[in-house]
Design an enzyme around this catalytic site. Structure first.
Site, PDB file in Angstrom:
ATOM      1  N   ARG A   1       0.819  -1.215   0.000  1.00 38.42           N
ATOM      2  CA  ARG A   1       0.000   0.000   0.000  1.00 38.42           C
ATOM      3  C   ARG A   1       0.851   1.263   0.000  1.00 38.42           C
ATOM      4  NH1 ARG A   1      -4.122  -3.159   3.961  1.00 38.42           N
ATOM      5  NH2 ARG A   1      -5.345  -4.085   2.253  1.00 38.42           N
TER       6      ARG A   1
ATOM      7  N   TYR B   1      -7.379  -1.263  -6.233  1.00 37.96           N
ATOM      8  CA  TYR B   1      -6.489  -2.397  -5.969  1.00 37.96           C
ATOM      9  C   TYR B   1      -5.674  -2.209  -4.698  1.00 37.96           C
ATOM     10  CZ  TYR B   1      -2.647  -0.096  -8.847  1.00 37.96           C
ATOM     11  OH  TYR B   1      -1.694   0.731  -9.398  1.00 37.96           O
ATOM     12  N   GLU B   2      -5.191  -3.315  -4.207  1.00 40.75           N
ATOM     13  CA  GLU B   2      -4.469  -3.389  -2.926  1.00 40.75           C
ATOM     14  C   GLU B   2      -5.383  -3.027  -1.757  1.00 40.75           C
ATOM     15  OE1 GLU B   2      -0.234  -4.505  -2.350  1.00 40.75           O
ATOM     16  OE2 GLU B   2      -1.569  -4.352  -4.060  1.00 40.75           O
ATOM     17  N   GLY B   3      -6.679  -3.286  -1.941  1.00 40.04           N
ATOM     18  CA  GLY B   3      -7.675  -2.983  -0.914  1.00 40.04           C
ATOM     19  C   GLY B   3      -8.379  -1.680  -1.214  1.00 40.04           C
TER      20      GLY B   3
END
Length: 382
Positions: free
Chosen positions: A247, A366-368
Site C-alpha cells: 500500500r 487495488y491493494e484494498g
C-alpha cells in the site's frame, strides 16, 4: 517544475530514483500512447527494465537481487508512474508475490523460485481476488484440499497480474473451515504449467491497458506438499503484512499519476488563450492549480513518512492505509481538475491527461479498496 524532486527522498534511494527517471524518459514515456492504444503486453520495455536493474530487485542479494528496500521501491514507482501507469504496473508486477516467499518460504523455495525471478529469467504473480470477492480476504472460496499427492486446488481467481505470462504464482486458498475465519487460509506456490491450471486475459480495461490481468480457473490442480509457503493456516496474516508494504508502493503510484496530471495541466494552461488572455492569468485557474499543488505536496509528504514508518514496523497498518488512500485520491482529484482545465480537448486520446484520468480510477481499488482502508485507519487510530 520538478514535482518529484529528491529533497524528501532518503540519500540511499536517490541513485535508483535517478536510474528510474532516465529509464522512464527513454523507454516508457515515448511508448506510452502506443501501448495504451494497442493494449499489448510491453515485453520489450520489461526486458529493458530488467537490463536497467529496476525490475525484481527488491529480492535480497542472497537470492540474486539487489535487496532494494521499501523506500527504494517507492522512489522507482514515483518515477515510472509519472511516465505511464500501465507500463509501470507491468514492470512492478514482474516479481509480485516474491516478498511473501522470501519472508515466509523455506530455503528450498527461495532458491528454486526467487533466484530465477531476481536474475530476470522468470516472472511471478500473486493470486488473491476472486470473481465475486475482492477486499474480503477472509471470504475467498478457492479451496486447497490435503491429499496423499499434496494439495488439490479448485476455484477461480480474478484480476491476477501475469496470470497468463508468469512462470509461477503465489496463490491464496482456503484450507480449513473453522470459526476463526482468519486462520482458514494458506499460501501456495503454483507453477503455471501445472495440470488443472487454466488462465486467460480479462477483456480490455479502460485504464492501465499495457498491464495484463487474468482470470484463473483451478480444476483439480495438484501441487506438492513442499509448495506450501510457511505454516498452513497463516495465509491471511502473511497477506496482511505484505499489503502494508504494497500500500505504501501504491501510494507512490498515486503520487506519480498526480505529478503527471499537474505537469500536463500546467503546460496546457500556460500555452493557451481564451477571452483575449492566457488561461493561466485567470484567478480561478490559478486557484485550481494551487489546490492541486497543495494536495500533491501533502500526499507526497505523507507517503514518504509512511514509507519510513512501515519499514521500521511502527504502526504499519495505519500508515500504509493512510498513504494509500490519500495518495490515490489526490491523483483522482488532480486528474479531474486537470481535465476541467483542458476543456474540450481533455477527452481527446492525443492528450495525456485523458490517459491519466482513466488510469487514476484503478489504484483507489487495488491493494484494498479505499473504503476498506478507512476502516483500517479508524481501527488503528485508537
Amino acid at each position: 517544475m520538478d514535482l518529484l524532486d529528491e529533497s524528501v527522498v532518503p540519500e540511499h534511494a536517490r541513485d535508483v530514483k535517478q536510474t528510474a527517471r532516465e529509464f522512464a524518459d527513454e523507454h516508457v514515456r515515448p511508448n506510452a500512447e502506443e501501448y495504451f492504444e494497442s493494449g499489448e503486453y510491453p515485453w520489450e520495455i520489461l526486458e529493458a527494465g530488467m537490463d536497467a536493474g529496476i525490475v525484481a530487485q527488491d529480492i535480497s542479494e542472497e537470492y540474486g537481487g539487489k535487496g532494494y528496500d521499501l523506500q527504494q521501491i517507492l522512489a522507482i514507482n514515483e518515477e515510472l508512474y509519472r511516465a505511464d501507469a500501465g507500463i509501470a504496473l507491468t514492470l512492478m508486477l514482474a516479481s509480485f508475490g516474491c516478498e511473501i516467499v522470501e519472508h515466509y518460504g523455506s530455503e528450498e523455495q527461495k532458491e528454486e523460485y526467487l533466484r530465477p525471478v531476481a536474475e530476470n529469467e522468470q516472472i511471478s504473480g500473486l493470486a488473491v481476488s476472486e470473481p465475486q470477492t475482492g477486499s474480503d480476504m477472509a471470504g475467498m472460496t478457492t479451496t486447497a484440499e490435503k491429499t496423499d499427492e499434496g494439495w488439490v486446488l479448485n476455484g477461480e481467481k480474478y484480476w491476477v497480474g501475469n496470470a497468463v505470462e508468469a512462470d509461477w504464482l503465489t496463490v491464496y486458498a482456503k484450507t480449513d473451515d473453522t470459526d476463526d475465519r482468519y486462520s482458514n487460509y494458506s499460501m501456495f506456490i503454483v507453477e503455471t504449467d501445472t495440470e488443472g491450471y487454466e488462465a486467460e486475459h480479462i477483456p480490455e480495461k479502460m485504464g492501465m491497458r499495457a498491464s495484463k490481468q487474468g482470470h484463473i480457473v483451478f480444476d483439480d490442480c495438484t501441487v506438492p506438499e513442499e509448495n506450501v509457503v510457511g505454516t498452513p493456516g497463516g495465509g491471511f496474516y502473511m497477506l496482511a503484512d505484505f499489503f502494508n508494504h504494497g500500500r505504501v508502493v501504491v501510494g507512490g503510484h498515486g503520487i506519480g499519476l498526480a505529478a503527471r496530471a499537474i505537469e500536463e495541466t500546467w503546460e496546457f494552461v500556460h500555452d493557451r488563450e481564451a477571452f483575449g488572455r492566457n488561461i493561466s492569468d485567470f484567478q480561478s485557474t490559478q486557484h485550481i492549480l494551487a489546490d492541486m499543488r497543495m494536495e500533491f505536496e501533502a500526499a507526497r509528504s505523507l507517503n514518504w513518512r509512511a514509507a519510513e514508518k512501515v519499514q521500521n514496523g511502527e504502526n504499519a497498518g495505519f500508515w500504509a492505509a493512510s498513504t494509500k488512500t490519500k495518495s490515490t485520491e489526490t491523483a483522482m482529484m488532480c486528474a479531474e481538475r486537470g481535465m476541467q482545465l483542458h476543456g474540450g480537448r481533455s477527452v481527446l486520446n492525443e492528450y495525456p491527461i485523458s490517459r491519466v484520468y482513466r488510469d487514476v480510477r484503478i489504484p483507489v481499488i487495488y491493494e484494498g479498496a479505499n473504503e476498506i482502508q478507512r476502516n483500517l485507519i479508524y481501527r488503528q487510530s485508537k
